[in-house]
Scaffold this motif. Structure first.
Motif, PDB file in Angstrom:
ATOM      1  N   GLY A  12       5.078   6.367   2.408  1.00  0.00           N
ATOM      2  CA  GLY A  12       3.638   6.165   2.350  1.00  0.00           C
ATOM      3  C   GLY A  12       2.939   7.322   1.666  1.00  0.00           C
ATOM      4  O   GLY A  12       3.510   8.407   1.509  1.00  0.00           O
ATOM      5  N   PHE A  13       1.704   7.093   1.263  1.00  0.00           N
ATOM      6  CA  PHE A  13       0.976   8.135   0.531  1.00  0.00           C
ATOM      7  C   PHE A  13      -0.517   7.988   0.759  1.00  0.00           C
ATOM      8  O   PHE A  13      -0.987   7.026   1.372  1.00  0.00           O
ATOM      9  CB  PHE A  13       1.320   8.079  -0.960  1.00  0.00           C
ATOM     10  CG  PHE A  13       0.933   6.793  -1.657  1.00  0.00           C
ATOM     11  CD1 PHE A  13      -0.266   6.686  -2.350  1.00  0.00           C
ATOM     12  CD2 PHE A  13       1.776   5.692  -1.628  1.00  0.00           C
ATOM     13  CE1 PHE A  13      -0.614   5.509  -2.998  1.00  0.00           C
ATOM     14  CE2 PHE A  13       1.439   4.509  -2.278  1.00  0.00           C
ATOM     15  CZ  PHE A  13       0.241   4.420  -2.963  1.00  0.00           C
ATOM     16  N   VAL A  62      -0.342   2.703   1.312  1.00  0.00           N
ATOM     17  CA  VAL A  62      -1.447   3.657   1.357  1.00  0.00           C
ATOM     18  C   VAL A  62      -1.820   3.855   2.827  1.00  0.00           C
ATOM     19  O   VAL A  62      -2.206   2.917   3.514  1.00  0.00           O
ATOM     20  CB  VAL A  62      -2.670   3.138   0.567  1.00  0.00           C
ATOM     21  CG1 VAL A  62      -3.853   4.081   0.739  1.00  0.00           C
ATOM     22  CG2 VAL A  62      -2.316   2.969  -0.906  1.00  0.00           C
ATOM     23  N   GLU A  63      -1.679   5.095   3.298  1.00  0.00           N
ATOM     24  CA  GLU A  63      -1.933   5.387   4.709  1.00  0.00           C
ATOM     25  C   GLU A  63      -3.309   5.983   4.946  1.00  0.00           C
ATOM     26  O   GLU A  63      -3.870   5.846   6.035  1.00  0.00           O
ATOM     27  CB  GLU A  63      -0.853   6.331   5.236  1.00  0.00           C
ATOM     28  CG  GLU A  63       0.549   5.717   5.190  1.00  0.00           C
ATOM     29  CD  GLU A  63       1.641   6.693   5.546  1.00  0.00           C
ATOM     30  OE1 GLU A  63       1.395   7.919   5.452  1.00  0.00           O
ATOM     31  OE2 GLU A  63       2.729   6.255   5.934  1.00  0.00           O
ATOM     32  N   THR A  64      -3.837   6.672   3.932  1.00  0.00           N
ATOM     33  CA  THR A  64      -5.175   7.257   4.036  1.00  0.00           C
ATOM     34  C   THR A  64      -5.915   7.072   2.716  1.00  0.00           C
ATOM     35  O   THR A  64      -5.301   7.080   1.646  1.00  0.00           O
ATOM     36  CB  THR A  64      -5.126   8.773   4.363  1.00  0.00           C
ATOM     37  OG1 THR A  64      -4.457   9.463   3.296  1.00  0.00           O
ATOM     38  CG2 THR A  64      -4.401   9.034   5.675  1.00  0.00           C
ATOM     39  N   ILE A  65      -7.229   6.901   2.811  1.00  0.00           N
ATOM     40  CA  ILE A  65      -8.095   6.845   1.626  1.00  0.00           C
ATOM     41  C   ILE A  65      -9.220   7.835   1.885  1.00  0.00           C
ATOM     42  O   ILE A  65      -9.875   7.792   2.937  1.00  0.00           O
ATOM     43  CB  ILE A  65      -8.663   5.428   1.405  1.00  0.00           C
ATOM     44  CG1 ILE A  65      -7.522   4.412   1.220  1.00  0.00           C
ATOM     45  CG2 ILE A  65      -9.590   5.411   0.182  1.00  0.00           C
ATOM     46  CD1 ILE A  65      -7.984   2.959   1.216  1.00  0.00           C
ATOM     47  N   ILE A  87      -8.590  -1.440  -4.682  1.00  0.00           N
ATOM     48  CA  ILE A  87      -7.484  -0.842  -3.935  1.00  0.00           C
ATOM     49  C   ILE A  87      -6.664  -1.918  -3.232  1.00  0.00           C
ATOM     50  O   ILE A  87      -5.432  -1.976  -3.361  1.00  0.00           O
ATOM     51  CB  ILE A  87      -8.009   0.188  -2.912  1.00  0.00           C
ATOM     52  CG1 ILE A  87      -8.611   1.412  -3.625  1.00  0.00           C
ATOM     53  CG2 ILE A  87      -6.883   0.626  -1.959  1.00  0.00           C
ATOM     54  CD1 ILE A  87      -9.342   2.377  -2.710  1.00  0.00           C
ATOM     55  N   TYR A  88      -7.331  -2.794  -2.495  1.00  0.00           N
ATOM     56  CA  TYR A  88      -6.620  -3.788  -1.693  1.00  0.00           C
ATOM     57  C   TYR A  88      -5.942  -4.861  -2.551  1.00  0.00           C
ATOM     58  O   TYR A  88      -4.977  -5.477  -2.111  1.00  0.00           O
ATOM     59  CB  TYR A  88      -7.562  -4.407  -0.664  1.00  0.00           C
ATOM     60  CG  TYR A  88      -7.677  -3.559   0.585  1.00  0.00           C
ATOM     61  CD1 TYR A  88      -6.943  -3.860   1.728  1.00  0.00           C
ATOM     62  CD2 TYR A  88      -8.496  -2.444   0.610  1.00  0.00           C
ATOM     63  CE1 TYR A  88      -7.019  -3.070   2.864  1.00  0.00           C
ATOM     64  CE2 TYR A  88      -8.590  -1.638   1.751  1.00  0.00           C
ATOM     65  CZ  TYR A  88      -7.852  -1.963   2.869  1.00  0.00           C
ATOM     66  OH  TYR A  88      -7.923  -1.174   3.993  1.00  0.00           O
ATOM     67  N   LYS A  92      -0.546  -1.811  -1.542  1.00  0.00           N
ATOM     68  CA  LYS A  92      -0.254  -2.245  -0.183  1.00  0.00           C
ATOM     69  C   LYS A  92      -0.840  -1.203   0.759  1.00  0.00           C
ATOM     70  O   LYS A  92      -0.391  -0.051   0.777  1.00  0.00           O
ATOM     71  CB  LYS A  92       1.258  -2.375   0.029  1.00  0.00           C
ATOM     72  CG  LYS A  92       1.623  -2.945   1.396  1.00  0.00           C
ATOM     73  CD  LYS A  92       3.126  -3.110   1.540  1.00  0.00           C
ATOM     74  CE  LYS A  92       3.465  -3.706   2.896  1.00  0.00           C
ATOM     75  NZ  LYS A  92       4.928  -3.841   3.094  1.00  0.00           N
ATOM     76  N   VAL A  93      -1.838  -1.585   1.516  1.00  0.00           N
ATOM     77  CA  VAL A  93      -2.522  -0.655   2.419  1.00  0.00           C
ATOM     78  C   VAL A  93      -2.014  -0.886   3.831  1.00  0.00           C
ATOM     79  O   VAL A  93      -1.841  -2.034   4.268  1.00  0.00           O
ATOM     80  CB  VAL A  93      -4.055  -0.847   2.359  1.00  0.00           C
ATOM     81  CG1 VAL A  93      -4.759   0.152   3.272  1.00  0.00           C
ATOM     82  CG2 VAL A  93      -4.557  -0.694   0.924  1.00  0.00           C
ATOM     83  N   SER A  94      -1.761   0.204   4.552  1.00  0.00           N
ATOM     84  CA  SER A  94      -1.230   0.082   5.911  1.00  0.00           C
ATOM     85  C   SER A  94      -2.215  -0.659   6.814  1.00  0.00           C
ATOM     86  O   SER A  94      -3.396  -0.800   6.487  1.00  0.00           O
ATOM     87  CB  SER A  94      -0.919   1.462   6.491  1.00  0.00           C
ATOM     88  OG  SER A  94      -2.111   2.208   6.666  1.00  0.00           O
ATOM     89  N   GLN A  95      -1.739  -1.086   7.946  1.00  0.00           N
ATOM     90  CA  GLN A  95      -2.540  -1.910   8.839  1.00  0.00           C
ATOM     91  C   GLN A  95      -3.736  -1.150   9.424  1.00  0.00           C
ATOM     92  O   GLN A  95      -4.785  -1.714   9.666  1.00  0.00           O
ATOM     93  CB  GLN A  95      -1.663  -2.444   9.970  1.00  0.00           C
ATOM     94  CG  GLN A  95      -2.222  -3.680  10.649  1.00  0.00           C
ATOM     95  CD  GLN A  95      -1.181  -4.386  11.490  1.00  0.00           C
ATOM     96  OE1 GLN A  95      -0.201  -3.792  11.912  1.00  0.00           O
ATOM     97  NE2 GLN A  95      -1.386  -5.675  11.749  1.00  0.00           N
ATOM     98  N   ASN A  96      -3.546   0.153   9.638  1.00  0.00           N
ATOM     99  CA  ASN A  96      -4.607   0.947  10.250  1.00  0.00           C
ATOM    100  C   ASN A  96      -4.823   2.242   9.473  1.00  0.00           C
ATOM    101  O   ASN A  96      -4.557   3.337   9.967  1.00  0.00           O
ATOM    102  CB  ASN A  96      -4.249   1.245  11.710  1.00  0.00           C
ATOM    103  CG  ASN A  96      -5.346   2.015  12.424  1.00  0.00           C
ATOM    104  OD1 ASN A  96      -6.521   1.832  12.155  1.00  0.00           O
ATOM    105  ND2 ASN A  96      -4.939   2.905  13.324  1.00  0.00           N
ATOM    106  N   PRO A  97      -5.333   2.142   8.233  1.00  0.00           N
ATOM    107  CA  PRO A  97      -5.499   3.357   7.430  1.00  0.00           C
ATOM    108  C   PRO A  97      -6.695   4.187   7.909  1.00  0.00           C
ATOM    109  O   PRO A  97      -7.659   3.651   8.453  1.00  0.00           O
ATOM    110  CB  PRO A  97      -5.775   2.809   6.030  1.00  0.00           C
ATOM    111  CG  PRO A  97      -6.488   1.514   6.292  1.00  0.00           C
ATOM    112  CD  PRO A  97      -5.852   0.951   7.535  1.00  0.00           C
TER     113      PRO A  97
END
Length: 387
Positions: A12-13, A62-65, A87-88, A92-97
């Protein structure tokens, strides 16, 4: 490639979005921004285009924005929505970023705060800097003390995850005033504080004012006293000093910043934004017009460098010593080799003897006595030459 690089690349990043606009220039700031908003529409379009161009650069979720700047709170709801849709759609954005927006108090009207609640933002980082008018005027902040208080009270109605930025070591700021600043912040019961010593950067208005004698020079001894007050007051309030400048309640530590200190990869979008993949670092041109033109032509306006083994070692020392986790001798040996671990322990000897560093469970950590000196202690451990 090193094993940590491969592990980080697939774990993740973070996404950093640089918004290079401000209403006015703070006297101490050397970040890239423009006080002209004429190109804001073009810039937002270019940010979205860069996001699309770089969508396959890092693997994982993506874990943080993080929206930084500049002043991201100058973005309209529509502009934020445009960026989020891009972005979305492309990542692929994590469930709880964790999604943070840096905001200035003068932008946080009741209406604007309410608008932010209708976006994907779930964390506000509010640039208060001080609750005293004389400090705000010296720094040329766009807000006043009452706006700082009012926006936090209002923001708490909608956001649980709020951070406040404060600056200490300001010329003319007494220990009493700094302590009162902290008391005000802590009474507001926000879960996170980021507190920074005022630094005088080259080519800033503050630097010129000090050189001309308009503003007294920054006193490092005063800044150290302020930092010691900061440690004591936040500890009493139950905030953990998990990184040199950051203090948070349990569960409220910045996930974005923690990932940076742990050496996880991140993608920097926008003019002057930096990116890191564990093996190399790149940075975009710090010029809005050049950035927009390059992106419109489908070209990334960036330079890059491959990090050497020595670079990666020094970065691990620098970031590790600033955090509560410290620097692991076992990790140094595993990632860099036995010679590096032996060198590190030898370089640490004098600071261990002076009780500025402590060694426990094969991990070097800054002692309470050494905290304010952490950057200098890290420099003592940096690698200059080693086979």
């Amino acid at each position: 490639m090193n094993s940590e690089y491969l592990e980080n690349r697939n774990s993740g990043f973070g996404l950093y979005i640089h918004i290079p606009f401000c209403k006015q220039a703070c006297h101490y700031c050397d970040f890239h921004f423009s006080t002209s908003l004429k190109k804001k529409d073009e810039l937002v379009n270019a940010l979205c285009r860069e996001l699309m161009l770089r969508k396959d650069q890092l693997k994982g979720e993506v874990e943080t924005i993080y929206f930084g700047g500049g002043t991201p709170s100058l973005l309209s709801s529509e502009e934020l929505q445009q960026i989020f849709e891009t972005i979305y759609k492309n990542y692929k954005v994590s469930q709880n970023p964790e999604i943070t927006l840096e905001a200035n108090p003068d932008d946080l009207s009741n209406l604007q705060i309410h608008k932010f609640t209708n976006s994907r933002i779930n964390r506000l980082s509010i640039g208060v800097q001080s609750f005293f008018e004389e400090d705000l005027k010296l720094m040329n902040r766009a807000h006043n003390a009452s706006e700082a208080l009012e926006c936090i009270v209002e923001a708490k109605k909608y956001f649980e995850n709020i951070s406040i930025d404060l600056i200490y070591g300001i010329p003319g700021m007494s220990n009493e005033r700094w302590k009162e600043n902290l008391e005000i912040a802590l009474k507001l019961d926000v879960p996170h504080l980021s507190c920074y010593a005022l630094t005088v950067e080259p080519k800033t208005a503050l630097k010129k004012f000090i050189e001309k004698g308009i503003v007294p020079p920054v006193d490092e001894e005063v800044a150290q006293q302020h930092y010691e007050i900061l440690l004591a007051e936040t500890e009493k309030a139950g905030l953990e000093n998990y990184e040199f400048s950051n203090f948070g309640k349990a569960g409220s530590h910045s996930r974005n910043n923690t990932a940076y200190w742990e050496g996880k990869p991140y993608l920097g979008i926008g003019p002057s934004a930096h990116s890191y993949d564990g093996n190399s670092r790149s940075w975009n041109v710090a010029n809005n017009t050049k950035y927009i033109k390059s992106i419109e032509a489908g070209t990334l306006p960036s330079e890059a460098e491959i990090l050497s083994k020595k670079d990666r070692y020094n970065e691990y020392i620098m970031t590790g010593l600033r955090t509560k986790r410290g620097v692991s001798l076992d990790k140094v040996e595993k990632e860099f080799g036995k010679l590096y671990a032996e060198y590190l322990l030898k370089q640490a000897e004098s600071n261990l003897q002076n009780h500025l560093l402590i060694l426990e469970d094969q991990t070097l950590k800054i002692s309470k006595k050494g905290k304010f000196l952490s950057d200098g202690i890290a420099a003592d451990l940096f690698l200059v030459n080693l086979g």
